[in-house]
Write a protein that holds these residues in place. Structure first.
Motif, mmCIF file in Angstrom:
data_model
loop_
_atom_site.group_PDB
_atom_site.id
_atom_site.type_symbol
_atom_site.label_atom_id
_atom_site.label_comp_id
_atom_site.label_asym_id
_atom_site.label_seq_id
_atom_site.Cartn_x
_atom_site.Cartn_y
_atom_site.Cartn_z
ATOM 1 N N ARG A 149 -4.429 -16.003 -22.764
ATOM 2 C CA ARG A 149 -5.207 -15.048 -23.549
ATOM 3 C C ARG A 149 -6.575 -15.616 -23.883
ATOM 4 O O ARG A 149 -7.601 -14.916 -23.807
ATOM 5 C CB ARG A 149 -4.450 -14.681 -24.828
ATOM 6 C CG ARG A 149 -3.207 -13.821 -24.604
ATOM 7 C CD ARG A 149 -2.488 -13.570 -25.915
ATOM 8 N NE ARG A 149 -1.359 -12.671 -25.746
ATOM 9 C CZ ARG A 149 -0.527 -12.330 -26.731
ATOM 10 N NH1 ARG A 149 -0.704 -12.835 -27.936
ATOM 11 N NH2 ARG A 149 0.478 -11.507 -26.486
ATOM 12 N N ASP A 150 -6.605 -16.870 -24.283
ATOM 13 C CA ASP A 150 -7.866 -17.529 -24.605
ATOM 14 C C ASP A 150 -8.795 -17.512 -23.397
ATOM 15 O O ASP A 150 -10.003 -17.247 -23.541
ATOM 16 C CB ASP A 150 -7.594 -18.979 -25.036
ATOM 17 C CG ASP A 150 -8.864 -19.797 -25.168
ATOM 18 O OD1 ASP A 150 -9.586 -19.619 -26.169
ATOM 19 O OD2 ASP A 150 -9.149 -20.607 -24.252
ATOM 20 N N ASN A 204 2.219 -17.363 -22.093
ATOM 21 C CA ASN A 204 0.754 -17.357 -22.155
ATOM 22 C C ASN A 204 0.126 -18.210 -21.045
ATOM 23 O O ASN A 204 -0.931 -18.812 -21.232
ATOM 24 C CB ASN A 204 0.280 -17.846 -23.536
ATOM 25 C CG ASN A 204 -1.148 -17.453 -23.843
ATOM 26 O OD1 ASN A 204 -1.698 -16.527 -23.257
ATOM 27 N ND2 ASN A 204 -1.768 -18.177 -24.767
ATOM 28 N N LEU A 207 -2.200 -15.551 -17.251
ATOM 29 C CA LEU A 207 -1.808 -14.145 -17.363
ATOM 30 C C LEU A 207 -2.515 -13.249 -16.346
ATOM 31 O O LEU A 207 -1.899 -12.335 -15.785
ATOM 32 C CB LEU A 207 -2.072 -13.651 -18.785
ATOM 33 C CG LEU A 207 -1.295 -14.375 -19.884
ATOM 34 C CD1 LEU A 207 -1.635 -13.804 -21.250
ATOM 35 C CD2 LEU A 207 0.213 -14.289 -19.631
ATOM 36 N N TRP A 208 -3.788 -13.489 -16.108
ATOM 37 C CA TRP A 208 -4.516 -12.710 -15.095
ATOM 38 C C TRP A 208 -4.061 -13.104 -13.696
ATOM 39 O O TRP A 208 -3.774 -12.259 -12.849
ATOM 40 C CB TRP A 208 -6.020 -12.940 -15.253
ATOM 41 C CG TRP A 208 -6.864 -12.257 -14.210
ATOM 42 C CD1 TRP A 208 -7.060 -12.657 -12.914
ATOM 43 C CD2 TRP A 208 -7.610 -11.049 -14.355
ATOM 44 N NE1 TRP A 208 -7.889 -11.784 -12.255
ATOM 45 C CE2 TRP A 208 -8.241 -10.784 -13.115
ATOM 46 C CE3 TRP A 208 -7.813 -10.165 -15.424
ATOM 47 C CZ2 TRP A 208 -9.067 -9.686 -12.916
ATOM 48 C CZ3 TRP A 208 -8.649 -9.071 -15.220
ATOM 49 C CH2 TRP A 208 -9.256 -8.839 -13.974
#
Length: 249
Positions: A149-150, A204, A207-208
């Motif tokens: 996410r970061d 996490n 993710l992409w």
């Protein structure tokens, strides 16, 4: 001392269909140590041996990139002594294995926020990257103080800054453009993600990048994950049809 039992590798792999990029969630170090009535840190110590074993075997098989989830942004929630020990592992790992990795043409990289690690840890990792920069074999990437996410938020901020300054238009923001702002921009797409220890979640991680990767969740605890389990995961990958949202003819 505990020794790993050497197992026979008997998977007939298709060498024309080896995944270019394999990502590993290295899970089960603590449980492995607990089963042996040892501290969690001993499991992390033994887990570094698995990284070396799999990197050399992946390199031999022709895998182009291997990314390992070494420390997440959420791992700071763990006991302070365990976090401190994990930050010392890069020194131990590279002191033991850097020459062997160099001899096998392996290149070291990292993704994440290395600047949040102790100075000595930063130096050890940066030195390994510098020493292996000219190698052309497997790219071994450590996701260190990393969160998926970061990474997406940071990429979004970069792109917003480009737009705010008038360097791009909204039409310029495509999937390809977005990917060029990710930490993995210089790596091939992830073909296969393997998580050890039987847990079935992404935690996490990338993710992409995992949007169309094949997933293998293996019951083996990470310190016991060896060449045979790697071959098994690749065999599963080779047995699947990858359609990327389409239909095979």
């Amino acid at each position: 001392m505990f020794f790993k039992k050497k197992r026979k590798i008997d998977y007939d792999l298709d060498m024309t269909n080896i995944p270019k990029h394999i990502a590993f969630i290295m899970d089960g170090n603590g449980r492995w140590a607990k089963k042996r009535k040892m501290p969690r840190t001993y499991g992390h110590h033994e887990g570094t041996k698995t990284i070396r074993t799999l990197a050399l075997e992946a390199n031999r098989l022709g895998v182009k990139a291997m990314t390992v989830y070494a420390f997440s942004t959420e791992n700071f929630k763990r006991d302070a002594s365990e976090v401190e020990y994990i930050f010392k592992l890069p020194k131990e790992f590279f002191n033991l294995y850097l020459k062997e990795l160099m001899d096998n043409d392996v290149q070291i990289r990292y993704i994440g926020h290395l600047e949040m690690a102790p100075i000595e840890t930063q130096k050890i990792i940066k030195d390994a990257i510098a020493q292996t920069a000219q190698n052309h074999g497997l790219i071994l990437t450590f996701a260190f103080i990393y969160g998926g996410r970061d990474e997406i938020i940071e990429a979004t901020k970069d792109i917003c800054e480009q737009y705010k300054n008038g360097h791009i238009t909204l039409e310029d923001i495509t999937e390809d453009y977005f990917e060029r702002h990710l930490m993995t921009k210089d790596l091939p797409p992830v073909d296969l993600m393997v998580r050890s220890s039987g847990e079935c979640r992404l935690s996490n991680f990338l993710l992409w990048q995992l949007a169309y990767a094949e997933f293998v969740f293996d019951e083996t605890l990470w310190p016991d994950f060896d060449e045979e389990r790697l071959h098994h995961a690749i065999a599963i990958y080779q047995g699947r049809e990858r359609r990327f949202g389409g239909v095979l003819k």
